[in-house]
Design a protein around this motif. Sequence first.
Motif, PDB file in Angstrom:
ATOM      1  N   GLU A 162       1.165  -0.994   0.902  1.00  0.00           N
ATOM      2  CA  GLU A 162      -0.079   0.236   0.171  1.00  0.00           C
ATOM      3  C   GLU A 162       0.978   1.169  -0.144  1.00  0.00           C
ATOM      4  OE1 GLU A 162      -2.599   1.775   3.119  1.00  0.00           O
ATOM      5  OE2 GLU A 162      -1.988  -0.219   4.013  1.00  0.00           O
ATOM      6  N   PRO A 163       0.500   2.134  -0.840  1.00  0.00           N
ATOM      7  CA  PRO A 163       1.389   3.458  -0.739  1.00  0.00           C
ATOM      8  C   PRO A 163       1.240   4.308   0.200  1.00  0.00           C
ATOM      9  CG  PRO A 163       0.406   2.968  -3.328  1.00  0.00           C
ATOM     10  CD  PRO A 163      -0.009   1.947  -2.061  1.00  0.00           C
ATOM     11  N   VAL A 164       2.164   4.536   0.514  1.00  0.00           N
ATOM     12  CA  VAL A 164       1.597   5.518   1.644  1.00  0.00           C
ATOM     13  C   VAL A 164       1.883   7.417   1.339  1.00  0.00           C
ATOM     14  CG1 VAL A 164       1.379   4.296   4.324  1.00  0.00           C
ATOM     15  CG2 VAL A 164       3.398   5.476   3.387  1.00  0.00           C
ATOM     16  N   VAL A 165       3.434   7.830   0.705  1.00  0.00           N
ATOM     17  CA  VAL A 165       3.564   8.632  -0.532  1.00  0.00           C
ATOM     18  C   VAL A 165       3.588   8.371  -2.226  1.00  0.00           C
ATOM     19  CG1 VAL A 165       5.236  10.339  -0.159  1.00  0.00           C
ATOM     20  CG2 VAL A 165       4.455   9.674   1.949  1.00  0.00           C
TER      21      VAL A 165
ATOM     22  N   THR B 149      16.561   1.603   3.533  1.00  0.00           N
ATOM     23  CA  THR B 149      16.927   0.326   2.425  1.00  0.00           C
ATOM     24  C   THR B 149      17.321   1.161   1.026  1.00  0.00           C
ATOM     25  OG1 THR B 149      14.302   0.081   2.578  1.00  0.00           O
ATOM     26  CG2 THR B 149      16.311  -1.189   3.373  1.00  0.00           C
ATOM     27  N   ARG B 150      16.725   2.215   1.013  1.00  0.00           N
ATOM     28  CA  ARG B 150      16.516   3.024  -0.299  1.00  0.00           C
ATOM     29  C   ARG B 150      16.483   4.619  -0.503  1.00  0.00           C
ATOM     30  NH1 ARG B 150      10.355   3.199  -2.600  1.00  0.00           N
ATOM     31  NH2 ARG B 150      10.523   4.703  -4.437  1.00  0.00           N
TER      32      ARG B 150
ATOM     33  N   SER C 147       8.376  12.220  -9.837  1.00  0.00           N
ATOM     34  CA  SER C 147       6.850  10.357  -9.303  1.00  0.00           C
ATOM     35  C   SER C 147       7.536   9.719  -8.435  1.00  0.00           C
ATOM     36  CB  SER C 147       5.956  10.038 -10.864  1.00  0.00           C
ATOM     37  OG  SER C 147       6.257  10.986 -11.061  1.00  0.00           O
ATOM     38  N   PHE C 148       7.256   9.260  -7.557  1.00  0.00           N
ATOM     39  CA  PHE C 148       7.980   8.394  -6.814  1.00  0.00           C
ATOM     40  C   PHE C 148       6.478   7.654  -5.682  1.00  0.00           C
ATOM     41  CE2 PHE C 148       9.409  11.975  -4.129  1.00  0.00           C
ATOM     42  CZ  PHE C 148       8.691  11.724  -3.040  1.00  0.00           C
ATOM     43  N   GLU C 149       6.640   6.923  -5.589  1.00  0.00           N
ATOM     44  CA  GLU C 149       6.259   6.186  -4.686  1.00  0.00           C
ATOM     45  C   GLU C 149       6.513   5.565  -3.095  1.00  0.00           C
ATOM     46  OE1 GLU C 149       2.571   4.195  -7.006  1.00  0.00           O
ATOM     47  OE2 GLU C 149       2.447   2.729  -5.511  1.00  0.00           O
ATOM     48  N   ILE C 150       5.803   5.164  -2.247  1.00  0.00           N
ATOM     49  CA  ILE C 150       6.845   5.251  -1.500  1.00  0.00           C
ATOM     50  C   ILE C 150       5.905   3.977  -0.547  1.00  0.00           C
ATOM     51  CG2 ILE C 150       7.985   5.171   1.351  1.00  0.00           C
ATOM     52  CD1 ILE C 150       8.041   7.803  -0.195  1.00  0.00           C
ATOM     53  N   LYS C 151       5.888   2.516  -0.051  1.00  0.00           N
ATOM     54  CA  LYS C 151       5.306   2.243   0.460  1.00  0.00           C
ATOM     55  C   LYS C 151       5.568   2.207   2.187  1.00  0.00           C
ATOM     56  CE  LYS C 151       4.499  -0.593  -2.967  1.00  0.00           C
ATOM     57  NZ  LYS C 151       4.913   0.038  -4.601  1.00  0.00           N
ATOM     58  N   LYS C 152       3.654   1.607   2.696  1.00  0.00           N
ATOM     59  CA  LYS C 152       4.076   0.685   4.110  1.00  0.00           C
ATOM     60  C   LYS C 152       5.496   0.994   4.813  1.00  0.00           C
ATOM     61  CE  LYS C 152       1.020   0.585   7.646  1.00  0.00           C
ATOM     62  NZ  LYS C 152      -0.518  -0.428   7.872  1.00  0.00           N
ATOM     63  N   GLY C 153       5.945   1.173   5.660  1.00  0.00           N
ATOM     64  CA  GLY C 153       6.968   0.123   6.339  1.00  0.00           C
ATOM     65  C   GLY C 153       8.163   0.797   6.334  1.00  0.00           C
TER      66      GLY C 153
ATOM     67  N   THR D 234       0.186  15.944  -8.394  1.00  0.00           N
ATOM     68  CA  THR D 234      -0.201  15.352  -6.547  1.00  0.00           C
ATOM     69  C   THR D 234       0.198  15.083  -6.516  1.00  0.00           C
ATOM     70  OG1 THR D 234      -1.258  14.249  -8.440  1.00  0.00           O
ATOM     71  CG2 THR D 234      -2.909  15.385  -6.897  1.00  0.00           C
ATOM     72  N   VAL D 235       0.292  15.228  -4.910  1.00  0.00           N
ATOM     73  CA  VAL D 235       1.117  15.041  -3.480  1.00  0.00           C
ATOM     74  C   VAL D 235      -0.600  14.481  -3.255  1.00  0.00           C
ATOM     75  CG1 VAL D 235       2.607  15.052  -1.503  1.00  0.00           C
ATOM     76  CG2 VAL D 235       3.089  15.974  -3.554  1.00  0.00           C
ATOM     77  N   THR D 236       0.387  12.354  -2.461  1.00  0.00           N
ATOM     78  CA  THR D 236      -0.956  11.919  -1.855  1.00  0.00           C
ATOM     79  C   THR D 236      -0.422  11.556  -0.815  1.00  0.00           C
ATOM     80  OG1 THR D 236      -1.916  11.344  -3.774  1.00  0.00           O
ATOM     81  CG2 THR D 236      -2.981  10.156  -1.690  1.00  0.00           C
TER      82      THR D 236
END
Length: 263
Positions: free
Chosen positions: A22-25, A235-236, A66-72, A102-104
Motif C-alpha cells: 500500500e503506498p503511503v506517499v 533501504t532505498r 514522481s515516486f511511490e513509498i510503501k508502508k514501512g 499531485t501529492v498523496t
Amino acid sequence: MSFDAEERLLESLGPRVAVSDEPVVKFEHVTKTYKLYKNDRSRFLGLFSRNNKELVGIVHANNDLSFEIKKGEAVALIGRNGAGKSTALKMVTGVSYPTTGTVTVNGRVSALLELNAGFDGQLTGRENLSLRSQVLGMSKKEYQEIEERAIDFAELGLYIDQPMKSYSSGMKARLGFAFAASIDPDILVVDEALSVGDKEFRKKCINRMREIMSNENVTVLFVTHESAAAQEFCTRGIVLSEGTKVFDGPIDDAVEYYEGPAD
Ligand SMILES: Nc1ncnc2c1ncn2[C@@H]1O[C@H](COP(=O)(O)OP(=O)(O)OP(=O)(O)O)[C@@H](O)[C@H]1O
Ligand SMILES: [Mg+2]
C-alpha cells in the motif's frame, strides 16, 4: 549533526523493508515553482501584473517528480544543496503544495523539520502545542493524552506558560521536537533536524527517534548529507538533482550513484 559512534542513529535496528504494498506517499508529476522578484515591492506588484516584468527568475524546486513509498519503507532523499529535498518534504507534511501534479499522503505525519518555525510568539508554549494539535486535526482527547508527555519532554519549566517570544531559538526547537516526538506517527519525516538544543537534549531526541522508527509500520522519509547515516537505516535511496529524480533504488546503489564508486 554529527554521526559519531555514540549518536549513531538506529544502530540497533536491522534493515527495514516494506510491510505492505500500500503506498503511503505518492508523488505524481509534481512540479513546485517559485517566482523570484527583485524585492518585496516588486513581489507585491507582481501579484497584480499580467506581464512578468517584475519577475527576475523562476525556479523549479521540484520538476516532474514522481515516486511511490510503501508502508514501512525507510527512504533517503539524497542530493546536493538546492536539489529540492526539503521542498519535497514540505509537500509531504502539507506546509506547501505542488504548483502542478499531485501529492498523496495516507496517514499521520510527524515532521522533524524547521523545528522552531510556525509558532505564534504571542501565545504561550502550552497554547502553541494545543494550536498545533488542532492544525494536525487531532481531537481534544487525543491532545490531552499527549500534552503532558510533550511538556515533560521539552523540559522548559515555567517557560511553558510564558509567551513564546520570550524563548530562545533552542527552546522553540525543543518544544517543536517534543510535540513531533509525542505523537505516534504513521509517517516520520526527518530533515537533518536533529541538531536541536544541547548535547543532552540531542541524545534524548535521537533515542526517541529510534523508538519511533523501531515500529515497522512507520514509514520513514529521511534527508541527510551524511551517506553513512542514510545507509544505516534506509533501504532505498532517491537521488534528486535540480528538482528531478535521477536515481531510485537500493540505498547503497543510490549513494554510489551520488558519490561515485568507492575508492
Ligand atoms: N520559498 C522559496 N522561494 C524561492 N525559492 C525557493 C524557496 N524554497 C526553496 N527555493 C529554491 O528551490 C530550490 C530547492 O530548494 P530546497 O530547499 O528544496 O533544496 P534542498 O535539496 O533541501 O537543499 P539543502 O541540501 O541545501 O537543504 C533551491 O534552488 C532553492 O533556492
Ligand atoms: Mg534542505
